[in-house]
Design a protein around this motif. Sequence first.
Motif, PDB file in Angstrom:
ATOM      1  N   ILE A  52      49.150  29.842  46.708  1.00 21.49           N
ATOM      2  CA  ILE A  52      48.354  30.975  47.163  1.00 21.49           C
ATOM      3  C   ILE A  52      47.191  31.207  46.200  1.00 21.49           C
ATOM      4  CG2 ILE A  52      48.379  33.474  47.602  1.00 21.49           C
ATOM      5  CD1 ILE A  52      51.664  31.953  47.744  1.00 21.49           C
ATOM      6  N   ALA A  53      45.983  31.253  46.766  1.00 17.36           N
ATOM      7  CA  ALA A  53      44.807  31.525  45.927  1.00 17.36           C
ATOM      8  C   ALA A  53      44.422  32.985  46.080  1.00 17.36           C
ATOM      9  CB  ALA A  53      43.656  30.626  46.356  1.00 17.36           C
ATOM     10  N   GLU A  69      50.693  38.488  38.896  1.00 14.30           N
ATOM     11  CA  GLU A  69      52.072  38.536  38.374  1.00 14.30           C
ATOM     12  C   GLU A  69      52.992  39.211  39.355  1.00 14.30           C
ATOM     13  OE1 GLU A  69      51.669  40.431  34.626  1.00 14.30           O
ATOM     14  OE2 GLU A  69      51.199  38.554  33.569  1.00 14.30           O
ATOM     15  N   LYS A  70      52.511  40.317  39.893  1.00 15.68           N
ATOM     16  CA  LYS A  70      53.356  41.079  40.818  1.00 15.68           C
ATOM     17  C   LYS A  70      53.682  40.251  42.045  1.00 15.68           C
ATOM     18  CE  LYS A  70      52.317  45.839  39.594  1.00 15.68           C
ATOM     19  NZ  LYS A  70      53.421  46.774  39.774  1.00 15.68           N
ATOM     20  N   ILE A  71      52.661  39.548  42.544  1.00 10.62           N
ATOM     21  CA  ILE A  71      52.898  38.769  43.753  1.00 10.62           C
ATOM     22  C   ILE A  71      53.815  37.593  43.455  1.00 10.62           C
ATOM     23  CG2 ILE A  71      51.787  37.248  45.444  1.00 10.62           C
ATOM     24  CD1 ILE A  71      49.443  39.113  45.469  1.00 10.62           C
ATOM     25  N   GLU A  72      53.531  36.933  42.363  1.00 11.26           N
ATOM     26  CA  GLU A  72      54.316  35.743  42.040  1.00 11.26           C
ATOM     27  C   GLU A  72      55.794  36.069  41.902  1.00 11.26           C
ATOM     28  OE1 GLU A  72      52.520  33.480  38.962  1.00 11.26           O
ATOM     29  OE2 GLU A  72      53.136  31.658  40.014  1.00 11.26           O
ATOM     30  N   GLY A  77      56.553  30.471  45.293  1.00 14.94           N
ATOM     31  CA  GLY A  77      55.322  29.686  45.390  1.00 14.94           C
ATOM     32  C   GLY A  77      54.467  29.919  44.180  1.00 14.94           C
ATOM     33  N   LYS A  78      53.307  29.255  44.158  1.00 16.63           N
ATOM     34  CA  LYS A  78      52.444  29.370  42.994  1.00 16.63           C
ATOM     35  C   LYS A  78      51.209  30.174  43.363  1.00 16.63           C
ATOM     36  CE  LYS A  78      51.168  26.853  38.967  1.00 16.63           C
ATOM     37  NZ  LYS A  78      51.195  28.113  38.232  1.00 16.63           N
ATOM     38  N   VAL A  79      50.795  31.015  42.423  1.00 13.99           N
ATOM     39  CA  VAL A  79      49.623  31.854  42.688  1.00 13.99           C
ATOM     40  C   VAL A  79      48.497  31.447  41.742  1.00 13.99           C
ATOM     41  CG1 VAL A  79      48.729  34.190  42.592  1.00 13.99           C
ATOM     42  CG2 VAL A  79      51.009  33.772  43.507  1.00 13.99           C
ATOM     43  N   PHE A  80      47.302  31.306  42.287  1.00 19.76           N
ATOM     44  CA  PHE A  80      46.126  30.961  41.471  1.00 19.76           C
ATOM     45  C   PHE A  80      45.109  32.090  41.556  1.00 19.76           C
ATOM     46  CE2 PHE A  80      48.019  27.143  43.097  1.00 19.76           C
ATOM     47  CZ  PHE A  80      48.045  26.278  42.000  1.00 19.76           C
ATOM     48  N   ILE A  81      44.367  32.261  40.511  1.00 20.61           N
ATOM     49  CA  ILE A  81      43.268  33.230  40.562  1.00 20.61           C
ATOM     50  C   ILE A  81      41.964  32.452  40.565  1.00 20.61           C
ATOM     51  CG2 ILE A  81      42.100  35.125  39.390  1.00 20.61           C
ATOM     52  CD1 ILE A  81      44.848  35.716  38.074  1.00 20.61           C
ATOM     53  N   LEU A  82      41.131  32.718  41.547  1.00 20.59           N
ATOM     54  CA  LEU A  82      39.834  32.045  41.607  1.00 20.59           C
ATOM     55  C   LEU A  82      38.799  32.929  40.915  1.00 20.59           C
ATOM     56  CD1 LEU A  82      39.835  31.065  45.382  1.00 20.59           C
ATOM     57  CD2 LEU A  82      40.794  29.778  43.473  1.00 20.59           C
ATOM     58  N   GLY A  83      38.161  32.362  39.908  1.00 19.35           N
ATOM     59  CA  GLY A  83      37.135  33.147  39.211  1.00 19.35           C
ATOM     60  C   GLY A  83      35.755  32.576  39.486  1.00 19.35           C
ATOM     61  N   ASP A  84      34.734  33.348  39.226  1.00 20.00           N
ATOM     62  CA  ASP A  84      33.333  32.919  39.315  1.00 20.00           C
ATOM     63  C   ASP A  84      33.031  32.137  40.591  1.00 20.00           C
ATOM     64  OD1 ASP A  84      30.747  32.698  38.520  1.00 20.00           O
ATOM     65  OD2 ASP A  84      31.061  30.828  37.426  1.00 20.00           O
ATOM     66  N   THR A  85      32.967  32.854  41.671  1.00 23.07           N
ATOM     67  CA  THR A  85      32.692  32.189  42.942  1.00 23.07           C
ATOM     68  C   THR A  85      31.292  31.575  42.908  1.00 23.07           C
ATOM     69  OG1 THR A  85      31.955  34.288  43.755  1.00 23.07           O
ATOM     70  CG2 THR A  85      34.166  33.614  44.357  1.00 23.07           C
TER      71      THR A  85
END
Lengths: 506, 842
Positions: A52-53, A69-72, A77-85
């Motif tokens: 999950i992104a 953190e809360k979602i994970e 599953g694995k959670v990613f944070i997308l930075g600097d679009t």
Amino acid sequence: MSVAIFSSKDEDCIERKVQVRNNERTPPSEVDSVYGIEGCVQWIAAGQYKRIALQFPNELMGDAVLVSEKIEALIEGKVFILGDTAYGSCCVDEVSAEHCVADCILHYGHACLSPTRRLPVLYVFGHSPFQTSHCVEGFRELFPNKDEKVIVMYDTVYYYAIEELKQLLESECTNLVVSELLLPDTRQDSSCQTEDSHSGESSIQTICKCGRRLKLSFGADVDSYSIFYVGDEGPTLTNMIMTFNKSKFYSYNPATKTSRKESLNVNRALMKRFYLIEKAKDAQIVGIVVGTLGVSNFADIINQLKKVIHLAGKKSYTFVVGKLNVAKLANFMEIDIFVYVACPENTLLDSSDFYKPVITPFEMEMACNKARTWAGEIYTDFTQLLPGAASYVEMCDDDCEESDVSLITGKLRHIGRASADDKVGAVVKRSELWTMAPQSKSAAEFLSDRSWKGLEQGVGETPVSLAIEGARGIAISYAGEGERNVALKGSPKIAIEYEVEKEENG
Amino acid sequence: MVNFSVEGLREVMDRKNNIRNIAVIAHVDHGKTTLTDSLLAKAGIISSTQAGEKHAMDTREDEQAKGITIKSTAISLMYNLEDWRLSPLKAEQYDGSEFIVNLIDSPGHVDFSSEVTAALRVTDGAMVVVDCVSGVCVQTETVLRQALTERIRPVLMMNKLDRCIFEKCLSAEEIYQQLQRIIEDVNVLISIYSDDTVMGNFRLDPSVGNVAFGSGLHGWGFTIRQFAHFYAEKFKIEESKLMKRLWGSNFYNKETKKWGKLPGEGWVRGFECFVMDPLTKMLRAALENSKDEVVLMSQKMGIQLTSEEKQQEGKHLMRVVMKKWLSVSEAMLEMIVLHLPSPKTAQRYRTDILYEGPLDDEAAIAMRECDPQGPLMIYVSKMVPGKEGGRFYALGRVFSGTVFQGQTVRIMGPEYDPNKKKDSHLFIQTIPKMAVLMGGGSMSIGNVPCGNIVGLVGIDKYLLKMGTISTFEHAHNMKMMKFSVSPVVQVAVQCANPTDLPKLVEGLKRLSKSDPMVQCISSETGEHIVCGAGELHLEICLKDLESVHAKIPIKVSAPIVSYRETVSAKSDRVCLSKSGNKLCRLYATAEPLPDGLPEEIDEGIVTATQDFKERSRHLVENFSFDSTSSRKIWCFGPHNSGPNLLVDSSKSVQNLHDIRDTIVAGFQWVTQEGVLCEENIRGVRFDLQDAHIHPDPSHRRGAQIIPAMRRVLFSSMMTARPGMMEPVYLVEIQCPDSILGGVFNVLSRRRGHVVEESHDQNTPMCQIKAFLPVRESFGFTEELRSQTGGKAFPQCVFDHWQVVPGEALDVTSLAGSIVTEIRERKGLPANLPALEAYLDKL
């Protein structure tokens, strides 16, 4: 034109400050409600997504870790944070998500609601502070007359409060229409595709524009409505004002708690845009700047633009430059005008600082497609221009060359390609009398007109050497770099020399 | 009824000797259109009773309403001339008695001078009309000068002679003196402006027959020859001999019946005795209704009056009798046919100044010979709006070859360059239709041979305002027309309804086609600017835009004057600017160009395209340039041709050549949008003193150099005492001496100053020439009229640029306030940016 600074200073890159509207982080106790963690988790579970992104705009980045953190903790599953679009943060950044092979995206914060291409998206708009009662007061001030026809539009961040507002406002105004957001799960609704289709038996027509759906009683003219916008000024509002440019606009800004009549002079703005269309007609070389990779159909519109530009006898080049700025585009001096293919909210660009103007795909179409007539509308959403969409106009391919007067240079200009150009294969004796002097210029011709044409090539003077394999990989660490002399690291040019040396020695 | 047919016209078109292409030119209100009416009536276009009042060549409503001509209007007329009229011509000089006169009536108001220029180009002769009472006026001089520089031969028509007789009650001798003086004035102008060597030495002289007198309003007029012809039979003297005696110092003694050269007791001037006396007698008799006398005199003069005509009273009687006796149309026609050249004659000497190409190529030879078999050469001088909206006739003169329907031709715009392989100014198209223009209407025709004027249909898309049409592959352009006025007054127009924008733009495009002078420009702010030569010109253009071209309601801003930015001293230091990446440095200074050089650049004496050695020599000799820097002029600007120079004064700078393009681009940008208020720059020389350029090409791209160049030029201007220049009108005012005070008052209140004042010896009239800034000229005409009780009439024409008093950097001065005003209008920050914004430290 103000003195444009075409190039940014080196230190700017390091010192650049990101504009953050509210630096304060959401108190941890509120994160659950503001970010709708529960809903997110349900959606993920329902879709059985594994990777999950999470996409955050810069101003919400502070909460990113907490949310992830809360979602994970709650899913498998694995959670990613997308930075600097790469482009606007209102658009869903599918490309970044694909880097981490995500199978879904959660988009937080303000969104332009452009349809996406590949990945399922859940929009979480968040809860910006909003005081309903104050807003109603502002509404009452702006519309003292209860019979006034009003459409209520709002920024996505106030979505959570809209139901409440709607109930309050309905007592204030009898002819009230509250817009709905075009969310991915409701998008399948067939009525959205066309502008005026009225759903079945009911006497309601649906209009979909700016990622909003309006349900008006059949026969009502959207131009006769005033529009009440909840949200602060910004591209969203500008986009709406330009799209509904015949309606009066009023706004209520929940952040400053002020309500006012929007004074953006639409007439003037339209005149400026029209000037750009004229400028586009003058242009010989067009640069298509890709400003989005997320909005679906972006490739279609680029191809269509290329075709239209070619048929108009102009040359086009496509650029991908990431986030647009003056310095980047100033490097392409041979381009006469740029077309910016981006989401509706980013596409309207005030290009007065740019060396060459930047226009929208719609404006380029206007300039090239003779079949298109203009009645004062502006389409910021390029999907409207594609075949099948409401405002698609077939390019008339009649091969005829036209000429008219350019009001910018005061000279005659050609529109349409030279007829003889494409018929090279036909066995026709090309009499001088029948051929037109072709006028289209390419960047290569521009280059050949320049007094300086680049470094001395010295053809025939330098000995020819065979191509050899250089360093491989990415600059941060080339493949096999550890084995080499540390001093040579980083520069591929030196690496090549190093290899040459090695080969000679070996 | 038109008494000729297209077929008849077409037939005569082949007889080169029997064609006359003429323009009627004069000062405003001297009676061009009125006189033209008589010619039209003679050809049967209008009834002869309407002649003089109908103003048939004023085809537009507003022309009729205002009583002035606005557009040049062309008409083709055919006449059959009596044999005695043609007798002075040699047998090979004409071919049958039918003559075609292609006539163009031109406007007299100075604002429409461009229309006169366009008319003159397609003609060979000009009928100059001068009012006998007011004499030679400013516009008479302007149009005559234009005609002569185009090598167009003039004849003179002295109009409103009736006013001298009845209104001024001058004696015959006084009238003679007055006429003689006016003719002398015109002759002086001719000798100043004409090129004797090619056109031949010629003077206007009534005794030769190239001057006519008359009254267009009443429809009578004569040449001396007409009287000479009449008396020749009576006295049995040769006509040509008699002509000499009827003008000038030739006196007749009635008692001795002898001619002498000196005045004295009993000796009466020939002109008075044989011309003025019978004329005034007849006029007075008719006006005073003494019918017997009229009848008696008419018999004497050999005219038969019908009983119906005898019934007429007073003025009507006078008109009827006079028309029969001395028809003005016949007098003019005689003058036109005998004294103006046919295309065959005229093109021999005009080709040299009309053709840009080599004078021995096929096209030039055919033009000189006026050869209908040669390659086609047409010059289109203006676009005439057609009856059905939107399309234009291209009014052109066929100089050689024959143009026919369906012919494939090369349409070349003014900037076409035959040496370029591909040129976007060239179109190859067929001509679908053509017509003979008949004032407001037109008659279709299949083909037109050289020497004639034609209206081409269906090629308006390929021409903006003017151009050359040819079938000759290597044809060069015909020379561009040079206008005596320039568009210095502008307004911004807006459509009331934004959805009308496309219509407005379309209308502006049509407007810019329909008028040779007007300029329509879209500005970056989205405003549409219309520039015209003067207030009246603009007014007409805007009315056309609203009612004819765009057909939408428009909003018009107050008139705006275009200004120029300049400097008044050399920069007090060498300015430095760094590129954005700090890797390149540019050093420059600014200084004013020497006096007179900007004007020479405007006139094309010094140009960007001329040989640099030649230019350098010219600059060294005339403007004390030093010889090294004069050879290192990189470019002119704006638009590569304007009155500003970029000089490379640097020494041995590495890589300078590589960045030349970007430096020039920066310079062009600056000269177009100056530092003070983004107006054009005028009369500034920029010196690139030194440069430090990074050796890596990626660090010296346009993105680095262009802004640096702009900043260094901006700072060098700001350190060189920048100022503003404004356009200045030359105003000519004619008024009675008594109201001079009022005129001076108005002028001085508007920063005007008088440069010339001349009094008329005989009349209490006085002519004033003054300079008046265009900025102050709005409403000037109205104020002058109200101040002087409508007795003073100004004519304003753009003359030169003048520095506005005061420093531009000082906001309290006039120059400073103009800067602020413009910045406000353009939406720039009200305060000028500080020098530090542009000037960098090392």
